[in-house]
Design an enzyme around this catalytic site. Structure first.
Site, PDB file in Angstrom:
ATOM      1  N   GLN A  97       0.880  -1.196  -0.004  1.00 31.99           N
ATOM      2  CA  GLN A  97      -0.066   0.053   0.081  1.00 31.99           C
ATOM      3  C   GLN A  97       0.840   1.221  -0.009  1.00 31.99           C
ATOM      4  OE1 GLN A  97      -2.485   1.495   3.429  1.00 31.99           O
ATOM      5  NE2 GLN A  97      -4.005   1.566   2.167  1.00 31.99           N
ATOM      6  N   TYR A 178      -5.911  10.719   4.336  1.00 35.04           N
ATOM      7  CA  TYR A 178      -4.772  10.896   4.163  1.00 35.04           C
ATOM      8  C   TYR A 178      -4.416  11.900   2.909  1.00 35.04           C
ATOM      9  CZ  TYR A 178      -3.561   7.894   8.153  1.00 35.04           C
ATOM     10  OH  TYR A 178      -3.773   7.179   9.366  1.00 35.04           O
ATOM     11  N   ARG A 225      -7.881   2.239  -2.929  1.00 32.88           N
ATOM     12  CA  ARG A 225      -8.754   2.158  -1.557  1.00 32.88           C
ATOM     13  C   ARG A 225      -9.455   3.625  -1.264  1.00 32.88           C
ATOM     14  NH1 ARG A 225      -7.493   0.542   4.829  1.00 32.88           N
ATOM     15  NH2 ARG A 225      -9.121  -1.057   4.939  1.00 32.88           N
ATOM     16  N   GLY A 319      -9.257  -7.127   8.486  1.00 37.11           N
ATOM     17  CA  GLY A 319      -8.397  -6.428   9.232  1.00 37.11           C
ATOM     18  C   GLY A 319      -8.040  -7.145  10.534  1.00 37.11           C
ATOM     19  N   ARG A 320      -8.641  -6.738  11.641  1.00 33.63           N
ATOM     20  CA  ARG A 320      -8.441  -7.169  12.906  1.00 33.63           C
ATOM     21  C   ARG A 320      -8.395  -8.630  13.128  1.00 33.63           C
ATOM     22  NH1 ARG A 320     -12.205  -2.754  15.185  1.00 33.63           N
ATOM     23  NH2 ARG A 320     -12.989  -2.934  13.519  1.00 33.63           N
TER      24      ARG A 320
HETATM   25  C1  8OZ Z   1      -3.782   2.998  12.164  1.00 34.51           C
HETATM   26  C2  8OZ Z   1      -2.881   3.555  12.622  1.00 34.51           C
HETATM   27  C3  8OZ Z   1      -1.998   4.406  11.897  1.00 34.51           C
HETATM   28  C4  8OZ Z   1      -2.213   4.650  10.599  1.00 34.51           C
HETATM   29  C5  8OZ Z   1      -4.991   4.098   8.233  1.00 34.51           C
HETATM   30  C6  8OZ Z   1      -2.492   3.966   7.613  1.00 34.51           C
HETATM   31  O1  8OZ Z   1      -5.992   4.425   8.845  1.00 34.51           O
HETATM   32  C7  8OZ Z   1      -3.612   4.045   8.427  1.00 34.51           C
HETATM   33  C8  8OZ Z   1      -3.355   3.851   9.945  1.00 34.51           C
HETATM   34  C9  8OZ Z   1      -4.041   3.098  10.781  1.00 34.51           C
HETATM   35  O2  8OZ Z   1      -5.199   3.840   6.835  1.00 34.51           O
END
Ligand code: 8OZ
Length: 366
Positions: A97, A178, A225, A319-320
């Site tokens: 990613q 982000y 994503r 995920g988890r």
């Molecule tokens: C959890 C902690 C820090 C970064 C995301 C890359 O939420 C993350 C991330 C997740 O996509």
């Protein structure tokens, strides 16, 4: 009727099943360089149809948390190579990613103590994890339009590094508020000019990144994503029209021949229908995209099987449950009980809570 355990073609990739390991930040790459422990962790999970690595910064300016891995230097390539080799030796597929955090960062994490960069000069109301623990993120500097070509080139360079490290492809992180989503959302992007204002302009950075990355590694090895309903507790307000925004994104990337779209349905790691969020027409989006459709967010085995059988999705990312169950595919197939997640060990540390989760036939390790 397809099942979760049937093989599937995803762009250039042939997957053994439709169970995907979601990207999961674990902060175990000191100085950004992946380790042998990470190779153990990913190899243990190689029965996934596809592994998506933890988010990995595409440049020094792209980092926002302590000890996340990079994919832009020869040292990164050399350190990722044993990881891709061990996943391939175990019969798996692995994509990386590609991540730029934008304003979700802190000066102490950036080259020469630089300010983070974003679509905006307004700070996010959130914290990040640094050498001094959790601290408020730093106020960003708005990128100038004439800096965007270098940024796009950084994505292409990282994609080239990923190919050189043996990855089967890349996922472009355009989710979770982000950098790319800081451009997409009108609640964050307050620019004027070619990358701000109408949705056509806010989507421009993503489109340029996908084109540059696709040209580098092949469009059929690229996924994207997205997370239209994620607010992270209100720190990142939604776009004024998430459905229209996503429709525009999908319509722009649909003709490119991408491997997949990875849609986070709901609040990342939270509610599938968050309070106050609009009801999304996910299937309307899916119908507009010709590649594979991957869904994610709090999906258990039963819901995943139903999603595949009904045609709601082609792939389901976990995920988890993949953190705590390296043999998740087998457990889902056999309806076996799952190991519980030990959340204290999610971010940073060593083998504990990372590579010591037992397989079905094992006693608890240690
Ligand atoms: C959890 C902690 C820090 C970064 C995301 C890359 O939420 C993350 C991330 C997740 O996509």
């Amino acid at each position: 009727m397809p099942t979760l355990f049937d093989p599937v073609r995803v762009g250039a990739l042939q997957l053994a099943n439709r169970v995907v390991m979601a990207p999961l930040t674990r902060n175990r790459a000191p100085g950004g360089v992946p380790t042998a422990l990470m190779a153990d962790y990913y190899r243990q999970r190689a029965t996934a149809g596809l592994i998506i690595t933890e988010a990995s910064q595409i440049s020094g300016m792209a980092q926002g948390y302590l000890d996340t891995p990079g994919i832009y230097t020869q040292a990164h390539i050399d350190a990722w190579r044993p990881i891709t080799d061990s996943v391939h030796a175990a019969g798996g597929n692995i994509v990386i990613q590609l991540w730029h955090v934008g304003r979700i960062s802190h000066t102490s994490l950036l080259p020469d103590g630089a300010d983070p960069v974003s679509s905006t000069a307004r700070a996010a109301n959130t914290k990040t994890f640094t050498r001094d623990g959790f601290v408020p993120v730093s106020t960003p500097r708005a990128l100038r339009d004439d800096e965007i070509p270098t940024l796009v080139a950084d994505y292409a360079h990282a994609a080239r590094c990923a190919a050189n490290a043996g990855f089967d492809g890349v996922e472009i992180h355009a989710a979770n508020t982000y950098l790319i989503e800081q451009f997409l959302r009108d609640s964050i992007n307050d620019r004027v000019g070619a990358y701000g204002g109408p949705v056509e302009n806010r989507v421009r950075l993503l489109v340029e990144v996908v084109q540059a990355v696709g040209r580098e590694v092949g469009f059929e090895r690229v996924g994207v994503r997205l997370s239209p309903l994620t607010t992270f507790g209100g720190s990142a307000p939604l776009d004024s029209n998430p459905q229209a925004l996503m429709h525009h994104v999908i319509s722009r990337i649909a003709p490119m021949g991408l491997a997949y779209v990875h849609m986070i349905e709901g609040e990342t790691g939270g509610a599938r229908q968050p309070e106050g969020a609009p009801a999304m027409d996910w299937q309307g989006l899916r119908r507009a995209f010709p590649g594979a459709w991957m869904v994610n967010n709090g999906i258990d085995g039963e819901r995943a099987q139903a999603a595949i059988a009904s045609g709601h999705a082609d792939l389901v990312a976990f995920g988890r449950s993949f953190i705590s169950n390296p043999d998740l595919v087998r457990r889902l197939r056999e309806h076996a009980p799952l190991n519980a997640l030990r959340a204290d060990f999610l971010y940073g540390g060593g083998a504990e809570g990372y590579t010591d989760y037992p397989m079905l036939d094992e006693r608890v390790a240690g």
